[in-house]
Design an enzyme around this catalytic site. Structure first.
Site, PDB file in Angstrom:
ATOM      1  CG  HIS A 140      -7.011  -4.330  59.230  1.00  0.00           C
ATOM      2  ND1 HIS A 140      -7.345  -5.236  58.246  1.00  0.00           N
ATOM      3  CD2 HIS A 140      -5.830  -4.765  59.751  1.00  0.00           C
ATOM      4  CE1 HIS A 140      -6.417  -6.189  58.182  1.00  0.00           C
ATOM      5  NE2 HIS A 140      -5.493  -5.918  59.097  1.00  0.00           N
ATOM      6  CD  GLU A 192     -10.093  -1.403  55.842  1.00  0.00           C
ATOM      7  OE1 GLU A 192      -9.850  -1.934  54.747  1.00  0.00           O
ATOM      8  OE2 GLU A 192      -9.286  -1.428  56.809  1.00  0.00           O
ATOM      9  CB  CYS A 221      -8.408  -7.870  54.624  1.00  0.00           C
ATOM     10  SG  CYS A 221      -9.000  -7.612  56.322  1.00  0.00           S
ATOM     11  CB  CYS A 230     -11.957  -4.941  56.831  1.00  0.00           C
ATOM     12  SG  CYS A 230     -10.585  -4.573  57.938  1.00  0.00           S
TER      13      CYS A 230
END
Length: 153
Positions: free
Chosen positions: A83, A85, A111, A114
Site C-alpha cells: 500500500h 502508506e 485500511c 496501514c
C-alpha cells in the site's frame, strides 16, 4: 511588495495534489493510491501502491485479488502490492528518515493494516481525499488519538 495570488494553493491542496501525482506511478490494476509524509510543511517521503521492488507488477501478472474474486476491503494479505502508506513509511525507514510526529497525506483513507503502521510510526494526523470503508481504522485511530481529516470531497 506584491500581494499573493489568489490562485496559490493552500498547504492541504499542495500536499494532496502531490499525492495525486504520486498515485500516477501506481501499478495496481484496481486502485491508484498515493501518499506523502510531511513534517513542518516539508515533504519527508512519498509512496504509491504496487508490487515490491524486483517483483513483477500486477499489470504484468494480473490481479491476484481479481483472479480469486476477493471483494475490496477483505483479505488484504491476498495481494502482491504494498500500500502507498506502507511504501511511504518503508521508504522513510530505508533512507533513515524519522517520521515520528509527522502528518500523512493520502488519496484514500487508510485500511486497518496501514492504520496499525501509521499509529506505531508516530504519525499524528492523516489527511485523505477519498473514503475507504474500514471501521476498524476509525476505532484504532480514535483510541490512539491519530486525527483523521477528510479534505475537499
Amino acid at each position: 511588495m506584491t500581494a499573493l495570488s489568489s490562485d496559490r494553493p493552500s498547504w492541504h491542496e499542495y500536499f494532496m495534489g502531490i499525492c495525486d501525482l504520486v498515485s500516477s506511478r501506481s501499478t495496481c490494476t484496481r486502485r491508484k493510491v498515493g501518499a506523502v509524509l510531511v513534517k513542518e510543511k516539508r515533504i519527508l517521503c512519498s509512496g504509491y501502491n504496487g508490487a515490491p521492488a524486483n517483483v513483477p507488477h500486477c499489470r504484468e501478472t494480473g490481479c491476484l485479488r481479481a483472479q480469486l474474486n476477493v471483494p475490496s476491503g477483505e483479505k488484504h494479505e491476498l495481494c502482491r502490492g504494498v500500500h502507498a502508506e506502507q511504501n511511504a513509511i518503508i521508504q522513510a525507514a530505508f533512507h533513515g528518515i524519522g517520521v515520528n510526529g509527522s502528518d500523512l497525506y493520502c488519496t484514500n483513507q487508510p485500511c486497518s493494516i496501514c492504520a496499525k503502521m501509521i499509529i506505531n510510526a508516530g504519525i499524528k494526523t492523516v489527511y485523505y481525499k477519498d473514503g475507504y470503508d474500514d471501521p476498524l481504522t476509525l476505532d484504532m485511530f480514535d483510541q490512539a488519538e491519530v486525527a483523521l481529516v477528510r479534505l475537499g470531497t
